[in-house]
Design a protein around this motif. Structure first.
Motif, PDB file in Angstrom:
ATOM      1  N   LEU A 128       0.877  -1.180   0.000  1.00 16.75           N
ATOM      2  CA  LEU A 128       0.000   0.000   0.000  1.00 16.75           C
ATOM      3  C   LEU A 128       0.909   1.222   0.000  1.00 16.75           C
ATOM      4  N   TYR A 129       0.729   2.099  -0.979  1.00 21.97           N
ATOM      5  CA  TYR A 129       1.528   3.326  -1.059  1.00 21.97           C
ATOM      6  C   TYR A 129       0.650   4.506  -0.668  1.00 21.97           C
ATOM      7  N   GLU A 130       1.207   5.375   0.199  1.00 26.13           N
ATOM      8  CA  GLU A 130       0.488   6.610   0.551  1.00 26.13           C
ATOM      9  C   GLU A 130       1.480   7.763   0.615  1.00 26.13           C
ATOM     10  N   PRO A 131       1.121   8.917   0.058  1.00 26.37           N
ATOM     11  CA  PRO A 131       1.999  10.082   0.197  1.00 26.37           C
ATOM     12  C   PRO A 131       1.851  10.688   1.588  1.00 26.37           C
ATOM     13  N   ALA A 132       2.954  11.203   2.099  1.00 24.71           N
ATOM     14  CA  ALA A 132       2.896  11.810   3.441  1.00 24.71           C
ATOM     15  C   ALA A 132       3.971  12.874   3.563  1.00 24.71           C
ATOM     16  N   GLN A 133       3.809  13.736   4.597  1.00 22.37           N
ATOM     17  CA  GLN A 133       4.840  14.729   4.938  1.00 22.37           C
ATOM     18  C   GLN A 133       5.589  14.206   6.150  1.00 22.37           C
ATOM     19  N   VAL A 134       6.872  13.974   5.984  1.00 24.16           N
ATOM     20  CA  VAL A 134       7.685  13.517   7.108  1.00 24.16           C
ATOM     21  C   VAL A 134       8.901  14.436   7.183  1.00 24.16           C
ATOM     22  N   LEU A 135       9.094  15.031   8.354  1.00 24.29           N
ATOM     23  CA  LEU A 135      10.181  16.008   8.541  1.00 24.29           C
ATOM     24  C   LEU A 135      10.125  17.080   7.447  1.00 24.29           C
ATOM     25  N   ASP A 136       8.941  17.544   7.176  1.00 26.18           N
ATOM     26  CA  ASP A 136       8.684  18.602   6.177  1.00 26.18           C
ATOM     27  C   ASP A 136       9.105  18.188   4.761  1.00 26.18           C
ATOM     28  N   ARG A 137       9.103  16.897   4.500  1.00 28.33           N
ATOM     29  CA  ARG A 137       9.434  16.433   3.145  1.00 28.33           C
ATOM     30  C   ARG A 137       8.298  15.560   2.628  1.00 28.33           C
ATOM     31  N   ASP A 138       8.100  15.633   1.294  1.00 24.49           N
ATOM     32  CA  ASP A 138       7.124  14.744   0.667  1.00 24.49           C
ATOM     33  C   ASP A 138       7.744  13.366   0.562  1.00 24.49           C
ATOM     34  N   VAL A 139       7.101  12.413   1.147  1.00 27.19           N
ATOM     35  CA  VAL A 139       7.647  11.056   1.222  1.00 27.19           C
ATOM     36  C   VAL A 139       6.558  10.060   0.818  1.00 27.19           C
ATOM     37  N   ILE A 140       6.971   8.961   0.213  1.00 23.39           N
ATOM     38  CA  ILE A 140       6.020   7.878  -0.050  1.00 23.39           C
ATOM     39  C   ILE A 140       6.192   6.846   1.045  1.00 23.39           C
ATOM     40  N   VAL A 141       5.088   6.526   1.698  1.00 21.76           N
ATOM     41  CA  VAL A 141       5.114   5.516   2.744  1.00 21.76           C
ATOM     42  C   VAL A 141       4.552   4.232   2.150  1.00 21.76           C
ATOM     43  N   ALA A 142       5.311   3.147   2.281  1.00 22.34           N
ATOM     44  CA  ALA A 142       4.872   1.856   1.734  1.00 22.34           C
ATOM     45  C   ALA A 142       4.573   0.900   2.876  1.00 22.34           C
ATOM     46  N   GLY A 143       3.350   0.336   2.836  1.00 22.67           N
ATOM     47  CA  GLY A 143       3.011  -0.720   3.789  1.00 22.67           C
ATOM     48  C   GLY A 143       3.271  -2.057   3.129  1.00 22.67           C
ATOM     49  N   VAL A 144       4.050  -2.900   3.793  1.00 25.55           N
ATOM     50  CA  VAL A 144       4.402  -4.197   3.188  1.00 25.55           C
ATOM     51  C   VAL A 144       4.173  -5.320   4.194  1.00 25.55           C
ATOM     52  N   GLU A 145       3.994  -6.525   3.651  1.00 19.14           N
ATOM     53  CA  GLU A 145       3.969  -7.708   4.521  1.00 19.14           C
ATOM     54  C   GLU A 145       5.402  -8.205   4.586  1.00 19.14           C
ATOM     55  N   ALA A 146       6.023  -7.926   5.743  1.00 22.19           N
ATOM     56  CA  ALA A 146       7.479  -8.064   5.835  1.00 22.19           C
ATOM     57  C   ALA A 146       7.984  -9.415   5.346  1.00 22.19           C
ATOM     58  N   SER A 147       7.411 -10.522   5.834  1.00 22.86           N
ATOM     59  CA  SER A 147       7.974 -11.838   5.510  1.00 22.86           C
ATOM     60  C   SER A 147       7.943 -12.085   3.999  1.00 22.86           C
ATOM     61  N   GLU A 148       6.858 -11.726   3.338  1.00 16.41           N
ATOM     62  CA  GLU A 148       6.753 -11.961   1.884  1.00 16.41           C
ATOM     63  C   GLU A 148       7.644 -10.975   1.124  1.00 16.41           C
TER      64      GLU A 148
END
Lengths: 404, 225
Positions: A128-148
């Motif tokens: 799952l990809y979502e755009p977000a502001q982290v430390l005043d930067r545009d960042v893409i946050v990716a949700g992953v199923e770690a083991s796979e």
């Protein structure tokens, strides 16, 4: 006193002439070695690409027109329902089995030799990809199923810190970490939720370098996207899996998704490279033919210039066959000198132009390429020497005597 | 082994140069006996070298018969003549013709290598011969490291390595100074005293006088025998 020693001594004595005669072979062999080395590296690089992406499918929401790995359909508002994954797996498995049998593969009952269990289960890695502001930067946050995810992206390595283990732990791509000066242990706020950064991913030369990675349920919760995923990466676990068949079936049978395969792209690249390599191979063949003619001319000239020596050898009891062997050994010697120099020059050329042409490939010299080049050099020289050597053997003793 | 080492009977040799026929040898008869030391003398172009080449099986006569050590050679195939050259005849040339890439020892071994002699035996024989011609200390020298006289002595050793029945020397001292010339002739005389048959072409009356027999050729004909 062996005849080959007489020939090799002569090759060694006439160093300048030997080098001059062998120079055409040197150039042709250098081209051959450079082509084989750089071509081999490019082939290996492509194989790696195919290994990474070729045996995998990427599944996007059907409503998203963006299918490149760079776009991800981020911000499009289109998602795949997570509970569609079992259906996707069912269709994928059926397509792989059908494709396998179409290709003539024998499938017996599970547990039997050649049974169904020879086809390993695919790795299904949703994101799952979502755009977000982290430390005043545009960042893409990716949700992953770690083991796979770690199995699908087997080339991932941790550069610093550790893999996320708990629900609120995240990992950053290398470029993002460098630009935002992120360090393992640092606390970050993503969409109003505080999380902990545990590790930095080693650079992958892919969009992953710019992302923040967390557990899929956590990212779904942070962005309020329950049961939603942006794409699914399916990695086939057999070398000859008919991934194209699975792509077709998924597009036909699963409503709301579009499957794409990277294999065809990689294979097309491979075909293009093979064509280029064939053209270069043609140039190498022409160079070897020219070198062959050059050696022929030199050897003919040499034998005319050495008619007194041929005469002496005849007087001393050399037969036609022994004279033929003598000059053929000289030809082999010249071929070996030209081949060895050409191989060395070719390796240098490959090391110079290889990294420039293929920045990501490892330019590795293979002994088999050097062996092949030496064989081509010796064969060229032997072919070029054959007629002059026969000619030397045919010189009549009386004719040679008059030259003495 | 034959007492009559070589026999030339009614030998004629004609060459065609352009449209003209040139007679190099005209009805020549010559007998070379075992242990002979013959000096062939005569002006340039008289046919001395042609006679030597016919004796050595290098050239065929236009007419006539050539017998070397009991074998008729004038109509032999190239392969048969090669065998005769390897077993029965050896040449010494005016200039020392050595392969420059080989040492003195290796040059001496060369005829043996062509005739298929066993390496160890060949090496031993070549070493003995080099000692015999006074070059025991120069065996591993290359041609450019030897004087003219030394190089010619290497050629003599090389001529003897296959134990030939007949040694044919074509002006072997032609390019040497007087002192060295005498050394070479004394060596050939010593070999002859040991039983080696030698036929030598020379322009030098002093050397010819030292031979057991002198044969003069003029305009392709033997003047005296």
């Amino acid at each position: 006193m062996k005849i080959y020693r007489v020939a090799l001594r002569e090759v060694a004595r006439r160093r300048i002439r030997t080098l001059y005669t062998a120079s055409g072979i040197t150039v042709a062999v250098a081209l051959l070695v450079a082509t084989l080395t750089v071509g081999g590296a490019a082939h290996h690089d492509l194989q790696q690409t195919i290994a990474r992406y070729g045996h995998s499918l990427t599944i996007f929401p059907a409503t998203t027109h963006e299918t490149s790995l760079q776009g991800f359909g981020i911000g499009s508002g289109h998602y795949i329902p997570q509970d569609l994954i079992p259906e996707i797996k069912r269709v994928y498995d059926a397509a792989i089995r059908a494709g396998w049998q179409q290709k003539g593969g024998l499938l017996l009952a599970e547990g039997a030799p050649g049974g169904l269990d020879i086809i390993e289960d695919p790795i299904i890695a949703p994101r799952l990809y979502e755009p977000a502001q982290v430390l005043d930067r545009d960042v893409i946050v990716a949700g992953v199923e770690a083991s796979e995810e770690y199995k699908a992206r087997f080339w991932w390595e941790i550069d610093d810190g550790a893999l996320p283990a708990a629900a609120d732990e995240f990992m950053a791509g290398k470029v993002l970490a460098d630009v935002a000066r992120l360090r393992p242990g640092q606390r970050l706020v993503i969409n109003g939720h505080e999380v902990k950064l545990t590790g930095i991913l080693r650079e992958t030369d892919s969009p992953d370098d710019y992302m923040l990675f967390g557990a899929l349920p956590t990212v779904q919760r942070i962005f309020d996207r329950p049961n939603k995923i942006s794409l699914i990466n399916i990695r086939a676990m057999c070398n000859y899996c008919p991934v194209g068949e699975a792509e077709l079936w998924l597009n036909q049978q699963v409503v709301g998704v579009r499957a794409t395969s990277q294999r065809e792209i990689a294979q097309a690249q491979h075909r293009i490279f093979a064509n280029v390599a064939s053209v270069i191979g043609g140039f190498v063949a022409v160079s070897l033919a020219i070198a062959c003619m050059a050696v022929f001319n030199m050897m003919m000239g040499t034998i005319h210039g050495r008619i007194r020596e041929v005469g002496l050898l005849k007087v001393l009891g050399a037969s036609r066959w022994q004279l033929l062997r003598l000059f053929m050994y000289e030809g082999i010697g010249i071929g070996l000198v030209g081949g060895a120099l050409g191989a060395g020059l070719g390796i240098v050329i490959a090391q110079l132009i290889g990294p420039w042409l293929l920045p990501t490939a490892i330019i590795q010299v293979r002994l088999s390429h050097v062996g092949l080049a030496l064989a081509a050099a010796v064969l060229t020289s032997v072919l070029a020497t054959l007629y002059p050597a026969i000619h030397a053997g045919r010189i009549k003793p009386a004719q040679a005597f008059r030259a003495l | 082994m034959h007492d009559r080492m070589a026999i030339l009977e009614d030998i004629t040799k004609l060459y065609r140069i352009g449209g003209t026929e040139v007679c190099a040898l005209d009805a020549v008869n010559l007998e070379v006996r075992q242990g002979d030391y013959i000096a062939l003398i005569g002006p340039s172009g008289s046919g001395k070298s042609t006679l030597l080449n016919i004796l050595g099986g290098v050239e065929s006569p236009t007419t006539g018969r050539v017998t070397v050590d009991g074998e008729r050679i004038e109509r032999m195939s190239e392969r048969q003549l090669l065998d005769v050259r390897r077993r029965k005849v050896a040449y010494i040339f005016q200039e020392a013709r050595l392969l420059p890439s080989l040492t003195a020892l290796e040059n001496v071994m060369l005829p043996g290598a062509f005739s298929g002699a066993r390496q160890a035996e060949l090496r031993r024989r070549a070493q003995e011969l080099l000692h015999r011609v006074g070059l025991g200390a120069r065996m591993n020298h290359l041609m450019h490291q030897l004087s003219g006289g030394e190089a010619q002595r290497v050629c003599i050793a090389r001529a003897l390595v296959n134990r030939p029945r007949l040694v044919l020397a074509d002006e072997p001292t032609g390019s040497l100074d007087h002192a060295t010339r005498l050394q070479i002739v004394e060596l050939l005389e010593a070999l002859n005293r040991e039983g080696q048959t030698v036929v030598m072409v020379t322009h030098d009356p002093e050397l010819a006088a030292r031979a057991r027999r002198t044969v003069e050729i003029r305009n392709g004909r033997l003047e005296a025998a």
